[in-house]
Motif scaffolding. Structure first.
Motif, PDB file in Angstrom:
ATOM      1  N   TRP A  60       0.832  -1.207   0.000  1.00 48.49           N
ATOM      2  CA  TRP A  60       0.000   0.000   0.000  1.00 48.49           C
ATOM      3  C   TRP A  60       0.871   1.263   0.000  1.00 48.49           C
ATOM      4  O   TRP A  60       0.665   2.170  -0.796  1.00 48.49           O
ATOM      5  CB  TRP A  60      -0.922  -0.024   1.212  1.00 48.49           C
ATOM      6  N   ASN A  61       1.852   1.312   0.890  1.00 51.22           N
ATOM      7  CA  ASN A  61       2.707   2.493   1.000  1.00 51.22           C
ATOM      8  C   ASN A  61       3.613   2.664  -0.210  1.00 51.22           C
ATOM      9  O   ASN A  61       4.014   3.789  -0.535  1.00 51.22           O
ATOM     10  CB  ASN A  61       3.520   2.433   2.294  1.00 51.22           C
ATOM     11  N   SER A  62       3.929   1.578  -0.889  1.00 51.66           N
ATOM     12  CA  SER A  62       4.760   1.664  -2.092  1.00 51.66           C
ATOM     13  C   SER A  62       4.062   2.424  -3.211  1.00 51.66           C
ATOM     14  O   SER A  62       4.719   3.055  -4.040  1.00 51.66           O
ATOM     15  CB  SER A  62       5.147   0.263  -2.576  1.00 51.66           C
ATOM     16  N   VAL A  63       2.742   2.388  -3.229  1.00 49.66           N
ATOM     17  CA  VAL A  63       1.994   3.175  -4.216  1.00 49.66           C
ATOM     18  C   VAL A  63       2.277   4.664  -3.984  1.00 49.66           C
ATOM     19  O   VAL A  63       2.502   5.420  -4.926  1.00 49.66           O
ATOM     20  CB  VAL A  63       0.481   2.863  -4.145  1.00 49.66           C
ATOM     21  N   GLY A  64       2.287   5.068  -2.721  1.00 52.98           N
ATOM     22  CA  GLY A  64       2.630   6.455  -2.395  1.00 52.98           C
ATOM     23  C   GLY A  64       4.057   6.788  -2.766  1.00 52.98           C
ATOM     24  O   GLY A  64       4.344   7.876  -3.268  1.00 52.98           O
ATOM     25  N   GLY A  65       4.968   5.853  -2.535  1.00 54.01           N
ATOM     26  CA  GLY A  65       6.367   6.065  -2.915  1.00 54.01           C
ATOM     27  C   GLY A  65       6.527   6.213  -4.417  1.00 54.01           C
ATOM     28  O   GLY A  65       7.274   7.066  -4.895  1.00 54.01           O
ATOM     29  N   PHE A  66       5.793   5.394  -5.172  1.00 51.21           N
ATOM     30  CA  PHE A  66       5.826   5.489  -6.633  1.00 51.21           C
ATOM     31  C   PHE A  66       5.279   6.839  -7.090  1.00 51.21           C
ATOM     32  O   PHE A  66       5.885   7.519  -7.922  1.00 51.21           O
ATOM     33  CB  PHE A  66       5.013   4.341  -7.255  1.00 51.21           C
ATOM     34  N   SER A  67       4.151   7.253  -6.522  1.00 47.00           N
ATOM     35  CA  SER A  67       3.542   8.533  -6.873  1.00 47.00           C
ATOM     36  C   SER A  67       4.479   9.700  -6.564  1.00 47.00           C
ATOM     37  O   SER A  67       4.668  10.607  -7.388  1.00 47.00           O
ATOM     38  CB  SER A  67       2.228   8.697  -6.110  1.00 47.00           C
ATOM     39  N   TYR A  68       5.074   9.663  -5.369  1.00 43.16           N
ATOM     40  CA  TYR A  68       6.000  10.729  -4.978  1.00 43.16           C
ATOM     41  C   TYR A  68       7.197  10.776  -5.930  1.00 43.16           C
ATOM     42  O   TYR A  68       7.593  11.844  -6.401  1.00 43.16           O
ATOM     43  CB  TYR A  68       6.477  10.521  -3.532  1.00 43.16           C
ATOM     44  N   THR A  69       7.770   9.619  -6.227  1.00 42.61           N
ATOM     45  CA  THR A  69       8.944   9.550  -7.101  1.00 42.61           C
ATOM     46  C   THR A  69       8.620  10.057  -8.503  1.00 42.61           C
ATOM     47  O   THR A  69       9.383  10.843  -9.074  1.00 42.61           O
ATOM     48  CB  THR A  69       9.494   8.108  -7.159  1.00 42.61           C
ATOM     49  N   MET A  70       7.500   9.621  -9.047  1.00 48.73           N
ATOM     50  CA  MET A  70       7.116  10.077 -10.391  1.00 48.73           C
ATOM     51  C   MET A  70       6.887  11.584 -10.416  1.00 48.73           C
ATOM     52  O   MET A  70       7.243  12.257 -11.385  1.00 48.73           O
ATOM     53  CB  MET A  70       5.867   9.330 -10.872  1.00 48.73           C
ATOM     54  N   GLU A  74      -2.437  19.042 -17.663  1.00 47.56           N
ATOM     55  CA  GLU A  74      -1.713  20.266 -17.293  1.00 47.56           C
ATOM     56  C   GLU A  74      -2.125  20.803 -15.922  1.00 47.56           C
ATOM     57  O   GLU A  74      -1.269  21.269 -15.169  1.00 47.56           O
ATOM     58  CB  GLU A  74      -1.919  21.339 -18.361  1.00 47.56           C
ATOM     59  N   ALA A  75      -3.406  20.738 -15.596  1.00 52.16           N
ATOM     60  CA  ALA A  75      -3.874  21.276 -14.310  1.00 52.16           C
ATOM     61  C   ALA A  75      -3.268  20.498 -13.146  1.00 52.16           C
ATOM     62  O   ALA A  75      -2.823  21.092 -12.154  1.00 52.16           O
ATOM     63  CB  ALA A  75      -5.396  21.231 -14.230  1.00 52.16           C
ATOM     64  N   GLU A  76      -3.237  19.175 -13.261  1.00 51.86           N
ATOM     65  CA  GLU A  76      -2.681  18.339 -12.196  1.00 51.86           C
ATOM     66  C   GLU A  76      -1.176  18.537 -12.060  1.00 51.86           C
ATOM     67  O   GLU A  76      -0.651  18.660 -10.959  1.00 51.86           O
ATOM     68  CB  GLU A  76      -2.979  16.854 -12.448  1.00 51.86           C
ATOM     69  N   ILE A  77      -0.496  18.596 -13.191  1.00 53.24           N
ATOM     70  CA  ILE A  77       0.961  18.800 -13.184  1.00 53.24           C
ATOM     71  C   ILE A  77       1.299  20.161 -12.586  1.00 53.24           C
ATOM     72  O   ILE A  77       2.206  20.273 -11.749  1.00 53.24           O
ATOM     73  CB  ILE A  77       1.542  18.628 -14.595  1.00 53.24           C
ATOM     74  N   ALA A  78       0.543  21.191 -12.966  1.00 44.28           N
ATOM     75  CA  ALA A  78       0.773  22.540 -12.430  1.00 44.28           C
ATOM     76  C   ALA A  78       0.521  22.570 -10.921  1.00 44.28           C
ATOM     77  O   ALA A  78       1.249  23.251 -10.184  1.00 44.28           O
ATOM     78  CB  ALA A  78      -0.121  23.549 -13.141  1.00 44.28           C
ATOM     79  N   TYR A  79      -0.488  21.832 -10.477  1.00 47.48           N
ATOM     80  CA  TYR A  79      -0.791  21.788  -9.043  1.00 47.48           C
ATOM     81  C   TYR A  79       0.404  21.240  -8.267  1.00 47.48           C
ATOM     82  O   TYR A  79       0.846  21.833  -7.276  1.00 47.48           O
ATOM     83  CB  TYR A  79      -2.039  20.946  -8.781  1.00 47.48           C
ATOM     84  N   PHE A  80       0.937  20.108  -8.696  1.00 47.56           N
ATOM     85  CA  PHE A  80       2.070  19.522  -7.983  1.00 47.56           C
ATOM     86  C   PHE A  80       3.325  20.388  -8.102  1.00 47.56           C
ATOM     87  O   PHE A  80       4.108  20.477  -7.162  1.00 47.56           O
ATOM     88  CB  PHE A  80       2.339  18.091  -8.466  1.00 47.56           C
ATOM     89  N   ALA A  81       3.498  21.039  -9.237  1.00 49.32           N
ATOM     90  CA  ALA A  81       4.665  21.916  -9.428  1.00 49.32           C
ATOM     91  C   ALA A  81       4.595  23.151  -8.526  1.00 49.32           C
ATOM     92  O   ALA A  81       5.633  23.734  -8.205  1.00 49.32           O
ATOM     93  CB  ALA A  81       4.771  22.339 -10.889  1.00 49.32           C
ATOM     94  N   SER A  82       3.385  23.528  -8.115  1.00 49.88           N
ATOM     95  CA  SER A  82       3.217  24.735  -7.290  1.00 49.88           C
ATOM     96  C   SER A  82       3.460  24.491  -5.805  1.00 49.88           C
ATOM     97  O   SER A  82       3.497  25.442  -5.030  1.00 49.88           O
ATOM     98  CB  SER A  82       1.804  25.295  -7.475  1.00 49.88           C
ATOM     99  N   HIS A  83       3.641  23.243  -5.404  1.00 47.80           N
ATOM    100  CA  HIS A  83       3.870  22.945  -3.983  1.00 47.80           C
ATOM    101  C   HIS A  83       5.161  23.624  -3.502  1.00 47.80           C
ATOM    102  O   HIS A  83       6.204  23.469  -4.120  1.00 47.80           O
ATOM    103  CB  HIS A  83       4.022  21.437  -3.755  1.00 47.80           C
ATOM    104  N   ARG A 101       8.332  13.869  -8.371  1.00 45.58           N
ATOM    105  CA  ARG A 101       9.623  14.549  -8.228  1.00 45.58           C
ATOM    106  C   ARG A 101      10.484  14.413  -9.489  1.00 45.58           C
ATOM    107  O   ARG A 101      11.325  15.268  -9.765  1.00 45.58           O
ATOM    108  CB  ARG A 101      10.384  14.025  -7.013  1.00 45.58           C
ATOM    109  N   LEU A 102      10.284  13.343 -10.252  1.00 44.71           N
ATOM    110  CA  LEU A 102      11.041  13.150 -11.496  1.00 44.71           C
ATOM    111  C   LEU A 102      10.385  13.849 -12.685  1.00 44.71           C
ATOM    112  O   LEU A 102      10.912  13.812 -13.798  1.00 44.71           O
ATOM    113  CB  LEU A 102      11.205  11.656 -11.813  1.00 44.71           C
ATOM    114  N   GLY A 103       9.237  14.479 -12.451  1.00 44.63           N
ATOM    115  CA  GLY A 103       8.543  15.182 -13.525  1.00 44.63           C
ATOM    116  C   GLY A 103       7.908  14.243 -14.544  1.00 44.63           C
ATOM    117  O   GLY A 103       7.829  14.572 -15.722  1.00 44.63           O
ATOM    118  N   LYS A 104       7.445  13.111 -14.097  1.00 39.67           N
ATOM    119  CA  LYS A 104       6.884  12.089 -14.993  1.00 39.67           C
ATOM    120  C   LYS A 104       5.368  11.967 -14.870  1.00 39.67           C
ATOM    121  O   LYS A 104       4.808  10.937 -15.218  1.00 39.67           O
ATOM    122  CB  LYS A 104       7.525  10.725 -14.698  1.00 39.67           C
ATOM    123  N   LEU A 105       4.690  13.003 -14.388  1.00 44.91           N
ATOM    124  CA  LEU A 105       3.250  12.904 -14.194  1.00 44.91           C
ATOM    125  C   LEU A 105       2.487  12.764 -15.506  1.00 44.91           C
ATOM    126  O   LEU A 105       1.455  12.098 -15.555  1.00 44.91           O
ATOM    127  CB  LEU A 105       2.736  14.100 -13.397  1.00 44.91           C
TER     128      LEU A 105
END
Length: 144
Positions: free
Chosen positions: A25-35, A48-57, A37-41
């Protein structure tokens, strides 16, 4: 809890089930976080809206997110290794989850496509259960 002859508690079967399931279960979060941070969304089908949201953090929000994700993964691994430090790792995960949620729900405008209260509740339930379980196993002498 059963004990061995040297006084250490025997590893219960459920430790392996809980450890493996929470790690998956937690590995799904690790995969999401890694993707993220690597700009692979975009590779995950995000727009674009989702990518911009994460980029604005801001950096502090990303730091809390990292603490939540990697603390939870570490907690699962440490449960499997029967380490008492699993409790500490899960506490770090809860601090990260709290900080991340404060940013998400009070300081940012989450795109509608990313709004998932059910997922947030499931993450909290799982993480709090991990804390309960690791604390109980530590008190029982299973985590050493």
């Amino acid at each position: 809890m059963e004990s061995t002859t040297n006084g250490a508690a025997k590893t219960p079967w459920h430790l392996w089930v809980i450890g493996v399931l929470t790690l998956l279960w937690n590995s799904v979060g690790g995969f999401s976080y890694t993707m993220t941070r690597l700009g692979k969304l975009a590779d995950l089908g995000m727009g674009e809206a989702e990518i911009a949201y994460f980029a604005s953090h801001p950096a502090w929000a990303n730091t809390f997110w990292a603490l939540g994700v990697w603390g939870a993964i570490a907690g699962s691994v440490l449960i499997l290794l029967r380490s008492r430090f699993a409790v500490h790792a899960v506490v770090i995960a809860i601090i990260g989850l709290l900080g991340s949620n404060v940013y998400q729900y009070t300081m940012s405008d989450i795109p509608e496509s990313l709004q998932s209260p059910a997922l947030t509740i499931m993450i909290w339930v799982t993480t709090l259960f991990m804390l309960f379980y690791a604390s109980r196993m530590s008190r029982a002498g299973v985590l050493r």
